[in-house]
Design a protein around this motif. Structure first.
Motif, PDB file in Angstrom:
ATOM      1  N   ASN A   1       0.840  -1.199   0.000  1.00 39.92           N
ATOM      2  CA  ASN A   1       0.000   0.000   0.000  1.00 39.92           C
ATOM      3  C   ASN A   1       0.872   1.246   0.000  1.00 39.92           C
ATOM      4  O   ASN A   1       1.769   1.379   0.843  1.00 39.92           O
TER       5      ASN A   1
ATOM      6  N   MET B   1       1.492   5.066   0.792  1.00 38.08           N
ATOM      7  CA  MET B   1       1.022   6.124   1.687  1.00 38.08           C
ATOM      8  C   MET B   1       1.614   7.428   1.175  1.00 38.08           C
ATOM      9  O   MET B   1       2.792   7.732   1.411  1.00 38.08           O
TER      10      MET B   1
ATOM     11  N   HIS C   1      -7.839   3.419   7.579  1.00 41.51           N
ATOM     12  CA  HIS C   1      -6.914   4.139   6.691  1.00 41.51           C
ATOM     13  C   HIS C   1      -6.211   3.164   5.759  1.00 41.51           C
ATOM     14  O   HIS C   1      -6.089   3.414   4.551  1.00 41.51           O
TER      15      HIS C   1
ATOM     16  N   THR D   1      -5.964   3.149   1.623  1.00 37.74           N
ATOM     17  CA  THR D   1      -4.730   3.184   0.819  1.00 37.74           C
ATOM     18  C   THR D   1      -4.613   1.933  -0.045  1.00 37.74           C
ATOM     19  O   THR D   1      -4.079   1.989  -1.158  1.00 37.74           O
TER      20      THR D   1
ATOM     21  N   THR E   1      -4.176   2.273  -3.994  1.00 39.66           N
ATOM     22  CA  THR E   1      -2.953   1.747  -4.598  1.00 39.66           C
ATOM     23  C   THR E   1      -3.253   0.743  -5.695  1.00 39.66           C
ATOM     24  O   THR E   1      -2.639   0.771  -6.764  1.00 39.66           O
TER      25      THR E   1
ATOM     26  N   VAL F   1      -6.406  10.739  -1.656  1.00 42.15           N
ATOM     27  CA  VAL F   1      -5.298  10.531  -0.725  1.00 42.15           C
ATOM     28  C   VAL F   1      -5.478  11.416   0.506  1.00 42.15           C
ATOM     29  O   VAL F   1      -5.253  10.976   1.644  1.00 42.15           O
TER      30      VAL F   1
ATOM     31  N   ASN G   1      -5.760  10.102   4.269  1.00 40.36           N
ATOM     32  CA  ASN G   1      -4.824  10.541   5.299  1.00 40.36           C
ATOM     33  C   ASN G   1      -5.545  11.135   6.510  1.00 40.36           C
ATOM     34  O   ASN G   1      -5.090  10.992   7.646  1.00 40.36           O
TER      35      ASN G   1
END
Length: 403
Positions: free
Chosen positions: A208, A210, A304, A308, A312, A327, A331
């Motif tokens: 994933n 970030m 979270h 992600t 991804t 994103v 976040n």
């Protein structure tokens, strides 16, 4: 647990369905041929079809840009008239190919209408190469541990790269798979952003990504572009601190749980309320439920991670503003859970308003829903200030690198 095996199987099916594929992808390991650089095993498994090169070789293979003269055509005479008011940004190698009669990619990148200074990849990344060759992080020489990939779009006029450092990572209790730290950087020749860099990490558990862990630092194509070596030294000097920040956020987010039996929405709807499209919300929810010890009680770190994972491996758009929007939402689940829960609460307040009848009476279900959401928000209220202060520090980690 079984989730590990499931994650791997899902990911293999996902490859090829992820964000719009770049025209060219280059995987690199080690700063140059003299370095003892290798891809980490988990990353090599994801890129088994690609033969890695050194970082030095990778950056020197990127297309360059030069200025060429521009002309306009007089429609009455048919004459082409050169002008010094503007210059075209073109690729010199493709100009040579065009002159030789070869068919290939259009050499034109852009015709800027404002002041424009060309920043070629070697101007930016050769200073980084020098820093990687000479510096260390947490006792690790960077020349040996650097690895990542470079992605090219629009004929090489738009480039994004993930630059990571094997061994500079966040280790989570009870897990063997580290979260490897690094930066994302890139540029384009089309008048958008020039050179940018931002904090980045990749969770090796399911690869994933970030993104946007810090605020984006950028240098525009205008005037004196400054000295990049100091810029890179300052940025890389902050990577270890970003790792420490990230570890603290994850630890606290694991203590904040949403019991989906106590709220009026399921896991998929949680993501759609946050404006994830249905196809991403379903993928995120599936992953979050699979990774949670209890699929009805899911902590904010796992929520979270589900987001992600979906971005991804299943996002159908391309890198840039459309991805960045999601994103930022993902976040917030980790870095600002109160803001995430507030967004959910606002949605249900609006629903309650919409359901209010002409006598000003609101349906019982809406009242109950709001009360349930407020109860969840109350559980994180004591930590709100701590999260906000820590997020401000993380966001500004690269601000010292002003270029």
């Amino acid at each position: 647990m079984g989730a590990r095996e499931g994650c791997g199987r899902i990911e293999l099916r996902a490859r090829g369905k992820e964000m719009t594929n770049p025209e060219t992808t280059t995987v690199f390991a080690g700063v140059d041929g003299r370095a003892d650089g290798q891809l980490p095993a988990w990353y090599a498994r994801q890129h088994s079809e690609e033969d890695p090169v050194s970082f030095a070789e990778a950056i020197r293979s990127l297309p360059r840009a030069v200025e060429t003269q521009v002309a306009y055509k007089n429609p009455y005479t048919g004459e082409w008239i050169h002008t010094e008011r503007f210059n075209a940004i073109t690729n010199p190698d493709r100009l040579h190919q065009q002159a030789a009669g070869e068919n290939g990619t259009d050499p034109l990148f852009h015709i800027p209408t404002d002041s424009y200074t060309i920043i070629n990849p070697i101007d930016v990344y050769e200073p980084l190469e020098e820093v990687l060759r000479e510096e260390a992080l947490e006792g690790h020489p960077l020349d040996n541990i650097v690895f990542g990939e470079i992605r090219q779009y629009r004929g090489g006029g738009e480039v994004h790269m993930d630059i990571m450092f094997d061994g500079i990572s966040v280790e989570l209790p009870g897990r063997d798979d580290p979260i490897t730290m690094g930066v994302t950087s890139g540029y384009d020749f089309f008048g958008g952003h020039a050179v940018y860099v931002e904090g980045f990490a990749q969770d090796s558990y399911c690869s994933n990504s970030m993104r946007r862990l810090t605020d984006r630092e950028s240098i525009k194509h205008v005037g004196d572009i400054g000295e990049f070596r100091t810029w890179w030294e300052q940025i890389l000097g902050q990577v270890g601190l970003v790792a420490n920040d990230l570890a603290a956020f994850i630890e606290d987010a694991q203590d904040i749980t949403v019991d989906f039996r106590d709220v009026p929405f399921d896991v998929t709807e949680f993501y759609t309320i946050l404006d994830f499209p249905e196809y991403l919300a379903e993928r995120a929810a599936s992953d979050a439920r699979a990774e949670a010890a209890n699929p009805f009680e899911i902590d904010m770190w796992t929520l979270h991670s589900g987001a992600t994972y979906a971005l991804t491996h299943f996002f159908s758009g391309r890198e840039g503003p459309s991805l960045d929007r999601y994103v930022r939402t993902a976040n917030d689940i980790l870095f600002n859970p109160d803001a995430t829960l507030e967004a959910v609460e606002r949605t249900y307040e609006q629903r309650a308003d919409d359901e209010t009848d002409s006598d000003g009476q609101t349906g019982l279900e809406s009242h109950v829903a709001l009360a349930q959401i407020e109860q969840v928000r109350d559980s994180v209220h004591e930590q709100v200030v701590q999260f906000e202060e820590r997020e401000a520090v993380l966001r500004e980690r690269f601000d010292t690198a002003d270029g």
